[in-house]
Write a protein that holds these residues in place. Structure first.
Motif, PDB file in Angstrom:
ATOM      1  N   ARG A 151       0.762  -1.054  -0.027  1.00  0.00           N
ATOM      2  CA  ARG A 151      -0.065   0.007   0.118  1.00  0.00           C
ATOM      3  C   ARG A 151       0.872   1.185  -0.092  1.00  0.00           C
ATOM      4  O   ARG A 151       2.024   1.310   0.697  1.00  0.00           O
ATOM      5  N   SER A 152       0.505   2.347  -0.811  1.00  0.00           N
ATOM      6  CA  SER A 152       1.579   3.295  -1.156  1.00  0.00           C
ATOM      7  C   SER A 152       0.909   4.560  -0.319  1.00  0.00           C
ATOM      8  O   SER A 152      -0.113   4.774   0.092  1.00  0.00           O
ATOM      9  N   TYR A 153       1.965   5.188   0.443  1.00  0.00           N
ATOM     10  CA  TYR A 153       1.663   6.507   1.220  1.00  0.00           C
ATOM     11  C   TYR A 153       2.361   7.475   1.040  1.00  0.00           C
ATOM     12  O   TYR A 153       3.839   7.448   1.031  1.00  0.00           O
ATOM     13  N   SER A 154       2.224   8.665   0.700  1.00  0.00           N
ATOM     14  CA  SER A 154       2.895   9.956   0.582  1.00  0.00           C
ATOM     15  C   SER A 154       3.448  10.420   1.655  1.00  0.00           C
ATOM     16  O   SER A 154       2.857  10.497   2.662  1.00  0.00           O
ATOM     17  N   HIS A 168      -0.090  10.536   6.213  1.00  0.00           N
ATOM     18  CA  HIS A 168      -1.688  10.903   6.699  1.00  0.00           C
ATOM     19  C   HIS A 168      -2.598   9.619   6.041  1.00  0.00           C
ATOM     20  O   HIS A 168      -2.430   9.402   4.664  1.00  0.00           O
ATOM     21  N   ARG A 170      -5.985   7.809   5.595  1.00  0.00           N
ATOM     22  CA  ARG A 170      -7.618   7.486   5.435  1.00  0.00           C
ATOM     23  C   ARG A 170      -8.260   6.275   5.529  1.00  0.00           C
ATOM     24  O   ARG A 170      -7.529   5.500   4.987  1.00  0.00           O
ATOM     25  N   PRO A 173     -13.284   1.670   5.080  1.00  0.00           N
ATOM     26  CA  PRO A 173     -13.579   0.373   5.656  1.00  0.00           C
ATOM     27  C   PRO A 173     -13.438  -0.889   5.236  1.00  0.00           C
ATOM     28  O   PRO A 173     -14.052  -0.825   3.555  1.00  0.00           O
ATOM     29  N   GLY A 175     -10.957  -2.074   4.315  1.00  0.00           N
ATOM     30  CA  GLY A 175      -9.448  -2.199   3.519  1.00  0.00           C
ATOM     31  C   GLY A 175      -8.703  -2.980   4.285  1.00  0.00           C
ATOM     32  O   GLY A 175      -8.502  -3.063   5.460  1.00  0.00           O
ATOM     33  N   ARG A 176      -7.647  -3.683   3.478  1.00  0.00           N
ATOM     34  CA  ARG A 176      -6.587  -4.860   4.146  1.00  0.00           C
ATOM     35  C   ARG A 176      -5.864  -4.124   5.210  1.00  0.00           C
ATOM     36  O   ARG A 176      -5.408  -4.431   6.257  1.00  0.00           O
ATOM     37  N   PHE A 177      -5.203  -2.845   4.769  1.00  0.00           N
ATOM     38  CA  PHE A 177      -4.190  -2.222   5.530  1.00  0.00           C
ATOM     39  C   PHE A 177      -4.866  -1.160   6.564  1.00  0.00           C
ATOM     40  O   PHE A 177      -4.608  -1.474   7.812  1.00  0.00           O
ATOM     41  N   THR A 178      -5.738  -0.497   6.005  1.00  0.00           N
ATOM     42  CA  THR A 178      -6.066   0.530   7.011  1.00  0.00           C
ATOM     43  C   THR A 178      -7.262   0.191   8.136  1.00  0.00           C
ATOM     44  O   THR A 178      -7.274   0.794   8.966  1.00  0.00           O
ATOM     45  N   GLN A 339      -7.742  -0.539  -4.234  1.00  0.00           N
ATOM     46  CA  GLN A 339      -8.341  -1.655  -4.682  1.00  0.00           C
ATOM     47  C   GLN A 339      -9.855  -1.461  -5.480  1.00  0.00           C
ATOM     48  O   GLN A 339     -10.129  -1.981  -6.340  1.00  0.00           O
ATOM     49  N   ALA A 340     -10.358  -0.697  -4.994  1.00  0.00           N
ATOM     50  CA  ALA A 340     -11.805  -0.482  -5.115  1.00  0.00           C
ATOM     51  C   ALA A 340     -11.914   0.208  -6.600  1.00  0.00           C
ATOM     52  O   ALA A 340     -12.842   0.042  -7.348  1.00  0.00           O
TER      53      ALA A 340
HETATM   54  C1  LIG Z   1       0.934   6.743  -5.233  1.00  0.00           C
HETATM   55  C2  LIG Z   1      -0.337   6.594  -4.276  1.00  0.00           C
HETATM   56  C3  LIG Z   1      -0.158   7.308  -3.022  1.00  0.00           C
HETATM   57  C4  LIG Z   1      -1.162   7.272  -1.963  1.00  0.00           C
HETATM   58  N1  LIG Z   1      -0.710   8.030  -0.886  1.00  0.00           N
HETATM   59  C5  LIG Z   1      -1.928   7.951   0.047  1.00  0.00           C
HETATM   60  C6  LIG Z   1      -1.912   8.745   0.960  1.00  0.00           C
HETATM   61  O1  LIG Z   1      -0.973   9.647   1.458  1.00  0.00           O
HETATM   62  N2  LIG Z   1      -2.995   8.695   2.064  1.00  0.00           N
HETATM   63  C7  LIG Z   1      -4.000   7.747   1.762  1.00  0.00           C
HETATM   64  O2  LIG Z   1      -4.674   7.842   2.824  1.00  0.00           O
HETATM   65  N3  LIG Z   1      -4.086   7.109   0.734  1.00  0.00           N
HETATM   66  C8  LIG Z   1      -2.912   6.999  -0.103  1.00  0.00           C
HETATM   67  N4  LIG Z   1      -3.120   6.136  -1.073  1.00  0.00           N
HETATM   68  C9  LIG Z   1      -4.193   5.076  -1.105  1.00  0.00           C
HETATM   69  C10 LIG Z   1      -3.436   3.636  -0.270  1.00  0.00           C
HETATM   70  O3  LIG Z   1      -2.246   3.366  -0.882  1.00  0.00           O
HETATM   71  C11 LIG Z   1      -4.431   2.790  -0.175  1.00  0.00           C
HETATM   72  O4  LIG Z   1      -4.905   2.225  -1.418  1.00  0.00           O
HETATM   73  C12 LIG Z   1      -5.413   2.998   0.741  1.00  0.00           C
HETATM   74  O5  LIG Z   1      -5.155   3.491   2.129  1.00  0.00           O
HETATM   75  C13 LIG Z   1      -6.342   1.848   0.918  1.00  0.00           C
HETATM   76  O6  LIG Z   1      -5.780   0.662   1.384  1.00  0.00           O
HETATM   77  P1  LIG Z   1      -6.383  -0.654   2.142  1.00  0.00           P
HETATM   78  O7  LIG Z   1      -5.642  -1.738   2.235  1.00  0.00           O
HETATM   79  O8  LIG Z   1      -6.849  -0.063   3.493  1.00  0.00           O
HETATM   80  O9  LIG Z   1      -7.775  -0.872   1.448  1.00  0.00           O
HETATM   81  P2  LIG Z   1      -7.841  -2.022   0.163  1.00  0.00           P
HETATM   82  O10 LIG Z   1      -7.857  -3.316   0.718  1.00  0.00           O
HETATM   83  O11 LIG Z   1      -7.025  -1.484  -1.014  1.00  0.00           O
HETATM   84  O12 LIG Z   1      -9.445  -1.628  -0.274  1.00  0.00           O
HETATM   85  C14 LIG Z   1      -9.925  -0.225  -0.253  1.00  0.00           C
HETATM   86  C15 LIG Z   1     -11.385  -0.310  -0.469  1.00  0.00           C
HETATM   87  O13 LIG Z   1     -11.607  -0.856  -1.424  1.00  0.00           O
HETATM   88  C16 LIG Z   1     -12.675  -1.975  -1.081  1.00  0.00           C
HETATM   89  N5  LIG Z   1     -12.349  -3.200  -1.866  1.00  0.00           N
HETATM   90  C17 LIG Z   1     -11.296  -4.184  -1.826  1.00  0.00           C
HETATM   91  N6  LIG Z   1     -11.392  -4.886  -2.730  1.00  0.00           N
HETATM   92  C18 LIG Z   1     -12.482  -4.752  -3.450  1.00  0.00           C
HETATM   93  C19 LIG Z   1     -12.958  -5.144  -4.682  1.00  0.00           C
HETATM   94  N7  LIG Z   1     -12.406  -6.351  -5.186  1.00  0.00           N
HETATM   95  N8  LIG Z   1     -13.937  -4.572  -5.330  1.00  0.00           N
HETATM   96  C20 LIG Z   1     -14.383  -3.450  -4.695  1.00  0.00           C
HETATM   97  N9  LIG Z   1     -14.147  -2.824  -3.604  1.00  0.00           N
HETATM   98  C21 LIG Z   1     -13.005  -3.536  -3.015  1.00  0.00           C
HETATM   99  C22 LIG Z   1     -12.444  -2.105   0.412  1.00  0.00           C
HETATM  100  O14 LIG Z   1     -13.518  -2.499   1.111  1.00  0.00           O
HETATM  101  C23 LIG Z   1     -12.068  -0.815   0.815  1.00  0.00           C
HETATM  102  O15 LIG Z   1     -13.142   0.101   1.169  1.00  0.00           O
HETATM  103  C24 LIG Z   1      -2.083   6.306  -2.354  1.00  0.00           C
HETATM  104  C25 LIG Z   1      -2.155   5.596  -3.499  1.00  0.00           C
HETATM  105  C26 LIG Z   1      -1.244   5.810  -4.192  1.00  0.00           C
HETATM  106  C27 LIG Z   1      -1.377   4.930  -5.753  1.00  0.00           C
END
Ligand SMILES: Cc1cc2nc3c(=O)[nH]c(=O)nc-3n(C[C@H](O)[C@H](O)[C@H](O)COP(=O)(O)OP(=O)(O)OC[C@H]3O[C@@H](n4cnc5c(N)ncnc54)[C@H](O)[C@@H]3O)c2cc1C
Length: 343
Positions: A151-154, A168, A170, A173, A175-178, A339-340
């Motif tokens: 997962r990427s974060y700035s 920072h 967000r 809900p 989400g795998r990491f958040t 992922q969404a």
């Molecule tokens: C270059 C870059 C920089 C970023 N910087 C930031 C930052 O500074 N701050 C920040 O908050 N975020 C940032 N992000 C986003 C961050 O990387 C994550 O994608 C985000 O925090 C969600 O991660 P997660 O593992 O919690 O959720 P994920 O597991 O990726 O899921 C995200 C959402 O999608 C839903 N979901 C999961 N799989 C599916 C599916 N198959 N179909 C439909 N919905 C699905 C989940 O329920 C959830 O609500 C950045 C992304 C990029 C590419």
């Protein structure tokens, strides 16, 4: 078998490198010191997956969980086992410009978890003191999860103290990491990180005035840019447009207002799209990228730096160029794709 050699171009950085005949794209990148994310190098984990914008590749054996037939049909490839059959253009924001700081994997310790809004946590992580991370303000890191997902974060702070990074985050809900960050994570936990990545940083060879456009936690890299400008004494005119649905989404409003006192070249336009009566909001309303267009119908003399929700970034990129004369090479962005968005 492809003859080669072939030229690989990565967008948006424009970085190019060569691949020999029969050589997979990732192997060619590693051989030439081009930082590209990867995990297993064997077609199993999908960590290197990216979109091919132009060209053709032959995929060696790989697992369908790493790249499904549908994803392949949609133009995604696995560079670890994709051998070019022609020159190839990739969409790979991870790949940085030539001369960028080296990409490294490190262990980091969580040293602070501060809740800034109901769904935003400011996380500070510490890297080994004798081995600080060198990066440009605006770049990002990957956090490598236990199962190999990334997962990427700035980075939200400028790099003058590379031993401590501010992120920072967000809550999304489900989400795998958040879900973990907002649940079981605690101070002193150890994370595996890799970086720096990305081409979002201030182009200092220009003195054009700046539009800084942030939605939600898209403020993070923009905050790093502002800190960098302040520290380096960069006096370019800059206007920050920061958008959220509700007032509480502008989780560092006070921080921005403090900068205004020290930086006369900085203006700040907060924009709220879904204010409720109880917010007592009397400022700008609507979509944040549209507020820029209302104030600057002609952007031909500006540079725009935009970060946050993909829907905002895509609309800004399209509408600024078609309706406000912004040259394509004056728009710099990091789209926070999740992922969404890729399903
Ligand atoms: C270059 C870059 C920089 C970023 N910087 C930031 C930052 O500074 N701050 C920040 O908050 N975020 C940032 N992000 C986003 C961050 O990387 C994550 O994608 C985000 O925090 C969600 O991660 P997660 O593992 O919690 O959720 P994920 O597991 O990726 O899921 C995200 C959402 O999608 C839903 N979901 C999961 N799989 C599916 C599916 N198959 N179909 C439909 N919905 C699905 C989940 O329920 C959830 O609500 C950045 C992304 C990029 C590419």
């Amino acid at each position: 078998m492809a003859a080669g050699p072939f030229r690989i171009t990565a967008q948006p950085s424009g970085r190019t490198f060569g691949a020999q005949g029969g050589e997979a794209i990732l192997a060619a990148a590693i051989r030439q010191g081009v930082g590209m994310p990867y995990g297993c190098r064997d077609g199993a984990c999908g960590s290197c997956k990216c979109r091919m914008l132009e060209g053709a590749v032959n995929h060696g054996p790989h697992q369908s969980q790493a790249l499904s037939a549908q994803e392949e049909a949609d133009g995604l490839i696995l560079p670890c086992c994709a051998v070019p059959a022609t020159d190839v253009v990739l969409e790979s924001p991870h790949i940085t410009d030539e001369g960028a700081f080296p990409v490294r994997k490190m262990a980091a310790r969580v040293i602070a978890l501060e809740r800034k809004a109901s769904d935003v946590t400011l996380m500070k992580i510490r890297l080994p003191a004798n081995d600080p991370l060198r990066y440009r303000a605006g770049q990002y890191i990957d956090i490598i999860l236990r199962d190999g997902f990334r997962r990427s974060y700035s980075m939200a702070n400028a790099p003058h103290d590379g031993a401590e990074l501010e992120l920072h985050i967000r809550h999304m809900p489900g989400g795998r990491f958040t879900d973990h960050v907002f649940g079981a994570m605690k101070e002193k936990d150890i994370l595996r990180v890799e970086g720096p990545f990305g081409s979002f940083y201030l182009r200092e060879d220009s003195d054009k005035p700046l539009i800084l456009l942030a939605s939600g936690t898209g403020l993070a890299p923009i905050k790093a840019l502002i800190e960098h400008m302040q520290r380096q004494g960069i006096r370019r005119q800059a206007t920050l447009y920061w958008g959220g649905r509700r007032l509480a989404d502008l989780y560092l409003d006070g921080w921005v207002r403090e900068r205004l006192a020290d930086m006369p070249q900085l203006r700040y336009v907060p924009v709220i799209s879904d204010a409720l009566a109880e917010d007592l909001w009397t400022g700008r309303t609507g979509f944040v990228h549209r507020a820029v267009m209302q104030d600057y119908p002609d952007l031909s003399g500006h540079q725009v730096y935009a970060c946050g929700a993909p829907v905002v970034i895509n609309a800004a990129r399209a509408e600024y160029s078609t309706r406000c004369k912004l040259p394509a090479n004056a728009f710099f962005a990091d789209s926070f794709i999740t992922q969404a968005d890729s399903h």
